[in-house]
Design a protein around this motif. Structure first.
Motif, PDB file in Angstrom:
ATOM      1  N   UNK A   9       0.821  -1.213   0.000  1.00 28.30           N
ATOM      2  CA  UNK A   9       0.000   0.000   0.000  1.00 28.30           C
ATOM      3  C   UNK A   9       0.856   1.264   0.000  1.00 28.30           C
ATOM      4  N   UNK A  10       1.942   1.251   0.754  1.00 32.99           N
ATOM      5  CA  UNK A  10       2.800   2.434   0.837  1.00 32.99           C
ATOM      6  C   UNK A  10       3.446   2.754  -0.506  1.00 32.99           C
ATOM      7  N   UNK A  11       3.871   1.720  -1.212  1.00 37.34           N
ATOM      8  CA  UNK A  11       4.585   1.921  -2.474  1.00 37.34           C
ATOM      9  C   UNK A  11       3.722   1.651  -3.707  1.00 37.34           C
ATOM     10  N   UNK A  12       2.440   1.380  -3.496  1.00 31.33           N
ATOM     11  CA  UNK A  12       1.511   1.109  -4.591  1.00 31.33           C
ATOM     12  C   UNK A  12       2.070   0.025  -5.521  1.00 31.33           C
ATOM     13  N   UNK A  13       2.541  -1.045  -4.906  1.00 29.85           N
ATOM     14  CA  UNK A  13       3.161  -2.125  -5.665  1.00 29.85           C
ATOM     15  C   UNK A  13       2.099  -3.033  -6.274  1.00 29.85           C
ATOM     16  N   UNK A  14       2.213  -3.242  -7.571  1.00 30.72           N
ATOM     17  CA  UNK A  14       1.376  -4.181  -8.297  1.00 30.72           C
ATOM     18  C   UNK A  14       2.071  -4.495  -9.617  1.00 30.72           C
ATOM     19  N   UNK A  15       1.869  -5.684 -10.155  1.00 32.68           N
ATOM     20  CA  UNK A  15       2.606  -6.086 -11.364  1.00 32.68           C
ATOM     21  C   UNK A  15       2.498  -5.093 -12.505  1.00 32.68           C
ATOM     22  N   UNK A  54      13.992  -1.066 -10.094  1.00 27.60           N
ATOM     23  CA  UNK A  54      12.852  -0.950 -10.997  1.00 27.60           C
ATOM     24  C   UNK A  54      12.058   0.301 -10.651  1.00 27.60           C
ATOM     25  N   UNK A  55      11.288   0.771 -11.618  1.00 30.06           N
ATOM     26  CA  UNK A  55      10.469   1.965 -11.433  1.00 30.06           C
ATOM     27  C   UNK A  55       9.014   1.557 -11.239  1.00 30.06           C
ATOM     28  N   UNK A  56       8.406   2.101 -10.189  1.00 33.75           N
ATOM     29  CA  UNK A  56       7.004   1.830  -9.896  1.00 33.75           C
ATOM     30  C   UNK A  56       6.187   3.064 -10.249  1.00 33.75           C
ATOM     31  N   UNK A  57       5.185   2.883 -11.108  1.00 27.02           N
ATOM     32  CA  UNK A  57       4.325   3.992 -11.526  1.00 27.02           C
ATOM     33  C   UNK A  57       3.308   4.275 -10.429  1.00 27.02           C
ATOM     34  N   UNK A  58       3.245   5.527  -9.986  1.00 25.83           N
ATOM     35  CA  UNK A  58       2.317   5.927  -8.943  1.00 25.83           C
ATOM     36  C   UNK A  58       0.939   6.283  -9.487  1.00 25.83           C
ATOM     37  N   UNK A  59       0.786   6.320 -10.805  1.00 28.81           N
ATOM     38  CA  UNK A  59      -0.488   6.689 -11.409  1.00 28.81           C
ATOM     39  C   UNK A  59      -1.213   5.505 -12.039  1.00 28.81           C
ATOM     40  N   UNK A  93      -3.564   2.299 -12.532  1.00 30.09           N
ATOM     41  CA  UNK A  93      -4.868   1.930 -11.968  1.00 30.09           C
ATOM     42  C   UNK A  93      -4.658   1.120 -10.690  1.00 30.09           C
ATOM     43  N   UNK A  94      -5.278   1.568  -9.602  1.00 28.10           N
ATOM     44  CA  UNK A  94      -4.972   1.001  -8.288  1.00 28.10           C
ATOM     45  C   UNK A  94      -5.958  -0.089  -7.855  1.00 28.10           C
ATOM     46  N   UNK A  95      -6.514  -0.827  -8.817  1.00 26.80           N
ATOM     47  CA  UNK A  95      -7.464  -1.884  -8.466  1.00 26.80           C
ATOM     48  C   UNK A  95      -6.825  -2.905  -7.523  1.00 26.80           C
ATOM     49  N   UNK A  96      -5.631  -3.367  -7.859  1.00 29.72           N
ATOM     50  CA  UNK A  96      -4.958  -4.378  -7.033  1.00 29.72           C
ATOM     51  C   UNK A  96      -4.648  -3.824  -5.644  1.00 29.72           C
ATOM     52  N   UNK A  97      -4.115  -2.603  -5.601  1.00 26.70           N
ATOM     53  CA  UNK A  97      -3.752  -1.984  -4.324  1.00 26.70           C
ATOM     54  C   UNK A  97      -4.987  -1.784  -3.453  1.00 26.70           C
ATOM     55  N   UNK A  98      -6.074  -1.293  -4.041  1.00 24.64           N
ATOM     56  CA  UNK A  98      -7.301  -1.072  -3.283  1.00 24.64           C
ATOM     57  C   UNK A  98      -7.883  -2.376  -2.765  1.00 24.64           C
ATOM     58  N   UNK A  99      -7.772  -3.441  -3.560  1.00 20.78           N
ATOM     59  CA  UNK A  99      -8.278  -4.738  -3.128  1.00 20.78           C
ATOM     60  C   UNK A  99      -7.502  -5.246  -1.924  1.00 20.78           C
ATOM     61  N   UNK A 100      -6.187  -5.101  -1.951  1.00 22.09           N
ATOM     62  CA  UNK A 100      -5.360  -5.499  -0.802  1.00 22.09           C
ATOM     63  C   UNK A 100      -5.753  -4.684   0.429  1.00 22.09           C
ATOM     64  N   UNK A 101      -5.970  -3.379   0.249  1.00 17.13           N
ATOM     65  CA  UNK A 101      -6.350  -2.518   1.370  1.00 17.13           C
ATOM     66  C   UNK A 101      -7.681  -2.957   1.973  1.00 17.13           C
TER      67      UNK A 101
END
Length: 227
Positions: free
Chosen positions: A47-53, A151-156, A158-166
């Motif tokens: 959640x902090x780093x908005x990590x998703x594939x 690696x570079x993580x895009x902060x923009x 779509x946060x579907x995966x991140x929101x689901x984890x939250x």
């Protein structure tokens, strides 16, 4: 270290205890065992780093993005450790092994020559022969190497995966809290019926929080899958 005024004293005390443990490994004291657990560490990292594939991007992806500007702060560089296992044999040794197999027949348990085998069987035969060679030449069949990559993580993204984890993490927190609430009611129950109701309800909420924990672990497994 500079902030510790008695650093040398503390260091000497620790060294003395370690040396005593080394010289007398058989101990009779009862040790203190401390268990330290970080609550919801993996979900919070995600959640902090908005990590998703889908958020792992490269320069090519960013070059075609309209938000690819420093002032937008939409990229976060993160380091991770790549770990790989490989055979210690060199490329020349691999070529010599393959060339030797090309002159042989029956490497797969049949009478077929090596060049008539399909790619999968050829690769398996070469792998087995190289393992045997490395075991004799290098006294080992595998070398493990760890490389720190960025690696570079895009902060923009779509946060579907991140929101689901939250949502799953927060819902598990709710069930854990309700498990404690109904667990306390077991001790304060005045009748057998109230105690039975509290025990059953506490069991339900505890089962729900365990189920959500298992589902969260599946999310981590998806992120860590090969490929």
């Amino acid at each position: 270290r500079r902030k510790i005024t008695n650093y040398d004293e503390i260091k000497a005390e620790i060294v003395e205890k370690l040396e005593l443990l080394r010289d007398r490994p058989s101990r009779t004291e009862t040790p203190f065992v401390y268990h330290i657990d970080v609550g919801a560490m993996y979900p919070n990292i995600i959640l902090t780093n908005r990590l998703q594939p889908s958020a792992i991007v490269n320069d090519t992806t960013c070059a075609s993005c309209d938000f690819n500007q420093v002032r937008n702060g939409c990229k976060r560089n993160m380091q991770w450790v790549w770990r790989g296992d490989y055979n210690p044999a060199t490329k020349g040794e691999y070529d010599r092994t393959k060339d030797q197999l090309m002159r042989e027949s029956g490497v797969d348990g049949t009478d077929r020559p090596f060049h008539e085998l399909n790619e999968t069987d050829q690769a398996l035969a070469i792998s087995n022969r190289l393992k045997l060679y490395s075991k004799n030449a290098y006294k080992k069949t595998k070398v493990t190497e760890e490389i720190t990559r960025t690696d570079t993580v895009c902060m923009r993204e779509n946060d579907f995966y991140v929101d689901t984890v939250r949502q799953f993490r927060d819902r598990r927190y709710e069930y854990k809290k309700l498990t404690k609430v109904w667990g306390k009611k077991i001790g304060t129950a005045e009748t057998a019926q109230q105690k039975k109701e509290a025990e059953d309800t506490a069991l339900v909420y505890d089962s729900l929080q365990v189920a959500h924990k298992c589902i969260l672990n599946s999310f981590y497994g998806y992120v860590m899958r090969k490929g």
